[in-house]
Design a protein around this motif. Structure first.
Motif, PDB file in Angstrom:
ATOM      1  N   HIS A 224      43.567  43.961  46.860  1.00 48.85           N
ATOM      2  CA  HIS A 224      44.332  44.357  45.643  1.00 48.85           C
ATOM      3  C   HIS A 224      43.628  43.918  44.367  1.00 48.85           C
ATOM      4  O   HIS A 224      44.262  43.743  43.320  1.00 48.85           O
ATOM      5  CB  HIS A 224      45.735  43.733  45.680  1.00 48.85           C
ATOM      6  CG  HIS A 224      46.537  44.179  46.859  1.00 48.85           C
ATOM      7  ND1 HIS A 224      46.452  43.553  48.126  1.00 48.85           N
ATOM      8  CD2 HIS A 224      47.422  45.210  47.015  1.00 48.85           C
ATOM      9  CE1 HIS A 224      47.274  44.149  48.964  1.00 48.85           C
ATOM     10  NE2 HIS A 224      47.885  45.187  48.319  1.00 48.85           N
TER      11      HIS A 224
ATOM     12  N   TYR B 292      41.635  45.440  42.293  1.00 46.95           N
ATOM     13  CA  TYR B 292      41.697  46.413  41.195  1.00 46.95           C
ATOM     14  C   TYR B 292      43.077  46.450  40.562  1.00 46.95           C
ATOM     15  O   TYR B 292      43.220  46.612  39.345  1.00 46.95           O
ATOM     16  CB  TYR B 292      41.306  47.804  41.709  1.00 46.95           C
ATOM     17  CG  TYR B 292      39.862  47.857  42.166  1.00 46.95           C
ATOM     18  CD1 TYR B 292      38.823  47.790  41.218  1.00 46.95           C
ATOM     19  CD2 TYR B 292      39.541  47.968  43.519  1.00 46.95           C
ATOM     20  CE1 TYR B 292      37.502  47.828  41.648  1.00 46.95           C
ATOM     21  CE2 TYR B 292      38.216  48.010  43.942  1.00 46.95           C
ATOM     22  CZ  TYR B 292      37.202  47.946  42.981  1.00 46.95           C
ATOM     23  OH  TYR B 292      35.908  47.967  43.383  1.00 46.95           O
ATOM     24  N   ILE B 293      44.069  46.244  41.402  1.00 46.46           N
ATOM     25  CA  ILE B 293      45.437  46.235  40.855  1.00 46.46           C
ATOM     26  C   ILE B 293      45.629  45.007  39.974  1.00 46.46           C
ATOM     27  O   ILE B 293      46.183  45.059  38.882  1.00 46.46           O
ATOM     28  CB  ILE B 293      46.464  46.256  41.996  1.00 46.46           C
ATOM     29  CG1 ILE B 293      46.334  47.579  42.778  1.00 46.46           C
ATOM     30  CG2 ILE B 293      47.873  46.096  41.433  1.00 46.46           C
ATOM     31  CD1 ILE B 293      47.228  47.643  43.996  1.00 46.46           C
ATOM     32  N   ILE B 294      45.142  43.858  40.459  1.00 46.70           N
ATOM     33  CA  ILE B 294      45.289  42.604  39.704  1.00 46.70           C
ATOM     34  C   ILE B 294      44.546  42.697  38.380  1.00 46.70           C
ATOM     35  O   ILE B 294      45.037  42.301  37.327  1.00 46.70           O
ATOM     36  CB  ILE B 294      44.779  41.420  40.539  1.00 46.70           C
ATOM     37  CG1 ILE B 294      45.694  41.226  41.765  1.00 46.70           C
ATOM     38  CG2 ILE B 294      44.731  40.152  39.698  1.00 46.70           C
ATOM     39  CD1 ILE B 294      45.174  40.200  42.763  1.00 46.70           C
TER      40      ILE B 294
ATOM     41  N   GLY C  73      43.825  45.371  36.764  1.00 51.71           N
ATOM     42  CA  GLY C  73      44.526  46.326  35.889  1.00 51.71           C
ATOM     43  C   GLY C  73      45.708  45.697  35.196  1.00 51.71           C
ATOM     44  O   GLY C  73      45.951  45.893  34.001  1.00 51.71           O
ATOM     45  N   VAL C  74      46.508  44.886  35.979  1.00 52.27           N
ATOM     46  CA  VAL C  74      47.679  44.215  35.386  1.00 52.27           C
ATOM     47  C   VAL C  74      47.237  43.227  34.323  1.00 52.27           C
ATOM     48  O   VAL C  74      47.821  43.127  33.244  1.00 52.27           O
ATOM     49  CB  VAL C  74      48.507  43.527  36.484  1.00 52.27           C
ATOM     50  CG1 VAL C  74      49.584  42.662  35.870  1.00 52.27           C
ATOM     51  CG2 VAL C  74      49.106  44.559  37.429  1.00 52.27           C
ATOM     52  N   ALA C  75      46.152  42.485  34.609  1.00 51.81           N
ATOM     53  CA  ALA C  75      45.663  41.498  33.634  1.00 51.81           C
ATOM     54  C   ALA C  75      45.196  42.180  32.357  1.00 51.81           C
ATOM     55  O   ALA C  75      45.431  41.706  31.233  1.00 51.81           O
ATOM     56  CB  ALA C  75      44.523  40.685  34.260  1.00 51.81           C
TER      57      ALA C  75
ATOM     58  N   ILE D 169      46.259  45.036  31.183  1.00 47.90           N
ATOM     59  CA  ILE D 169      47.453  45.519  30.461  1.00 47.90           C
ATOM     60  C   ILE D 169      48.100  44.389  29.670  1.00 47.90           C
ATOM     61  O   ILE D 169      48.484  44.532  28.512  1.00 47.90           O
ATOM     62  CB  ILE D 169      48.441  46.154  31.446  1.00 47.90           C
ATOM     63  CG1 ILE D 169      47.854  47.463  32.006  1.00 47.90           C
ATOM     64  CG2 ILE D 169      49.780  46.412  30.771  1.00 47.90           C
ATOM     65  CD1 ILE D 169      48.675  48.084  33.108  1.00 47.90           C
ATOM     66  N   LEU D 170      48.227  43.201  30.336  1.00 51.83           N
ATOM     67  CA  LEU D 170      48.828  42.046  29.661  1.00 51.83           C
ATOM     68  C   LEU D 170      47.997  41.629  28.451  1.00 51.83           C
ATOM     69  O   LEU D 170      48.537  41.286  27.381  1.00 51.83           O
ATOM     70  CB  LEU D 170      48.970  40.897  30.643  1.00 51.83           C
ATOM     71  CG  LEU D 170      50.000  41.101  31.775  1.00 51.83           C
ATOM     72  CD1 LEU D 170      49.957  39.929  32.747  1.00 51.83           C
ATOM     73  CD2 LEU D 170      51.408  41.270  31.201  1.00 51.83           C
TER      74      LEU D 170
END
Length: 216
Positions: free
Chosen positions: A8, A10-12, A14-16, A18-19
């Motif tokens: 995961h 790439y998901i992590i 991406g979330v970082a 965005i934040l």
């Protein structure tokens, strides 16, 4: 755990991301708001200090109207008992000025005066006599003027008093006094034309008076 992160990653990330972008957006919004508030305060201060944006009138632009005069000074001459200069209320009329001068004499030509007329400062009010109007041809009894008027209604220059001379047209205080002084110096007038020897009396003054004066 490592396997979970690998699966995961790439998901992590991406979330970082965005934040992080969200945090930067909030911070930029606060700075912009702060600049706007400061700019507003600067404009308001500039206006209150009388700058180019000020629309408030200054004290010098508001001038009170001058007070209207409450009195006038007028000169009353002619057929009144006490000719002279009088101070009267600004709303007084001609009749009030005549009353201040002692009122009409018995030989005043009242029809020649509009008592209801308004007066103004430095005005001269002349009250004509019956003789000047030409409406009386017989004897006129002037109060306290024994011998001054002869039977044909003419004013005798050799017996006329100061007050009677003042009733003649354009004969004011100075000319009346000069006539009396010249009469005394001559020992009496021999003819009417001797009035021309007095400074201030010309043909333009004397000629209109000829029908009303005489030397006896």
């Amino acid at each position: 755990m490592k396997e979970f992160i690998k699966q995961h990653v790439y998901i992590i990330l991406g979330v970082a991301l965005i934040l992080l972008m969200g945090g930067l957006f909030v911070m930029n919004g606060q700075r912009a708001s702060s600049r706007t508030d400061n700019g507003s305060r600067e404009v308001l201060v500039s206006a209150s200090d009388g700058g180019e944006f000020s629309t408030q009138p200054t004290a010098d632009a508001i001038q009170p109207l001058p007070n209207a005069p409450s009195y006038v000074v007028v000169d009353v001459v002619g057929a009144v008992y006490q000719p002279g200069v009088f101070t009267l209320p600004a709303d007084a009329r001609v009749i009030h000025a005549i009353e201040a001068a002692g009122g009409y004499t018995a030989y005043a030509f009242r029809a020649g005066i509009n008592g209801a007329a308004e007066i103004f400062d430095a005005m001269q009010i002349y009250v004509p006599t019956l003789l000047e109007d030409g409406t009386v041809t017989g004897h006129i009894a002037m109060p306290g003027a024994a011998g001054a008027v002869v039977d044909d209604g003419l004013l005798c220059l050799n017996t006329a008093t100061y007050a009677q001379l003042r009733t003649l047209h354009q004969i004011g205080t100075a000319r009346a006094t000069a006539i009396l002084n010249h009469r005394e110096a001559l020992g009496g007038f021999a003819n009417v034309d001797q009035l021309l020897d007095i400074t201030g009396i010309s043909h333009g003054i004397l000629d209109p008076l000829r029908p009303y004066i005489i030397v006896r």
